[in-house]
Design a protein around this motif. Structure first.
Motif, PDB file in Angstrom:
ATOM      1  N   UNK A  14      -3.334 -47.393 -71.978  1.00 40.03           N
ATOM      2  CA  UNK A  14      -2.264 -47.437 -73.041  1.00 40.03           C
ATOM      3  C   UNK A  14      -0.789 -47.208 -72.860  1.00 40.03           C
ATOM      4  N   UNK A  15      -0.637 -47.552 -71.456  1.00 38.85           N
ATOM      5  CA  UNK A  15       0.757 -47.547 -71.041  1.00 38.85           C
ATOM      6  C   UNK A  15       1.497 -48.951 -71.390  1.00 38.85           C
ATOM      7  N   UNK A  16       1.541 -49.237 -72.574  1.00 37.76           N
ATOM      8  CA  UNK A  16       1.968 -50.395 -72.981  1.00 37.76           C
ATOM      9  C   UNK A  16       3.373 -50.811 -72.639  1.00 37.76           C
ATOM     10  N   UNK A  17       4.282 -49.667 -72.361  1.00 36.48           N
ATOM     11  CA  UNK A  17       5.600 -49.966 -72.140  1.00 36.48           C
ATOM     12  C   UNK A  17       5.806 -50.608 -70.891  1.00 36.48           C
ATOM     13  N   UNK A  18       4.693 -50.578 -69.927  1.00 37.36           N
ATOM     14  CA  UNK A  18       4.887 -51.217 -68.566  1.00 37.36           C
ATOM     15  C   UNK A  18       4.252 -52.586 -68.622  1.00 37.36           C
TER      16      UNK A  18
END
Length: 213
Positions: free
Chosen positions: A146-150
């Motif tokens: 859930x590290x969607x910013x990457x």
């Protein structure tokens, strides 16, 4: 009996030149600077992506740094290292009617060409194949954690490196655009066979096999 032995030895010829030439092609790297930068930018982008949290807490700084490294890698591989290391190049050309054509060039085999090395070809193709696979692993890792910013950065990495891979595969296989045929033929030529010496030449405008799409 003595005369027979002499005649047998006279028929034997030892050609050390071919062995030396084969060893030269396998061992020596003729373009060390191009080989270095072929791997430097893409490996640096991966290392920076993995370790950026350890060195900096600025997401924007890490994002820009990795994106710049990916951009430098795309330009250098597309315009420099492909031509020097394997004798391939590809680009897009717009004709007088405004139509876009993708052009794929491969160095033709010629007896007059100086043989380049298999070591450079292996470095080129391994770097070209392995690094996009690593970015695909990063994509699923970011998605599942859930590290969607990457995700945007990872998708950019996949897109830029996959574009070079696809372009050079088409050059290698003569401009064939059917992806299933490209995959099957490329695996048979690259994984199970040794790169042919003619593909390892430094290309110029002459002696190139051109395919337009």
């Amino acid at each position: 009996m003595k005369q027979a032995l002499v005649d047998d030895t006279e028929d034997v010829s030892l050609d050390f030149g071919n062995e030396e030439e084969l060893a030269f092609r396998k061992a020596k790297i003729r373009h060390p600077l191009a080989t270095f930068f072929h791997l430097f930018f893409r490996v640096s982008a991966i290392v920076t992506y993995v370790c950026c949290d350890w060195f900096s807490r600025s997401f924007v700084g890490c994002f820009v740094t990795v994106l710049l490294l990916l951009s430098f890698d795309f330009w250098s591989v597309k315009n420099v290292t492909g031509r020097l290391m394997v004798g391939l190049r590809w680009w897009n050309q717009i004709d007088e009617d405004g139509k876009s054509h993708w052009i794929f060039e491969a160095r033709k085999v010629s007896p007059n060409n100086t043989a380049a090395t298999e070591a450079e070809a292996r470095v080129f193709w391994l770097g070209l194949i392995i690094c996009p696979m690593i970015w695909i692993v990063f994509f699923f890792s970011s998605l599942f954690s859930l590290k969607l910013k990457w995700l945007a950065l990872v998708i950019a990495g996949i897109s830029l490196q996959a574009a070079n891979l696809y372009g050079y595969v088409l050059c290698k296989l003569g401009g064939e655009s059917d992806i299933s045929k490209v995959t099957a033929s490329f695996l048979s030529q690259t994984v199970f066979q040794t790169a042919s010496p003619g593909d390892l030449q430094k290309p110029g405008l002459e002696g190139l096999e051109i395919h337009k799409h």
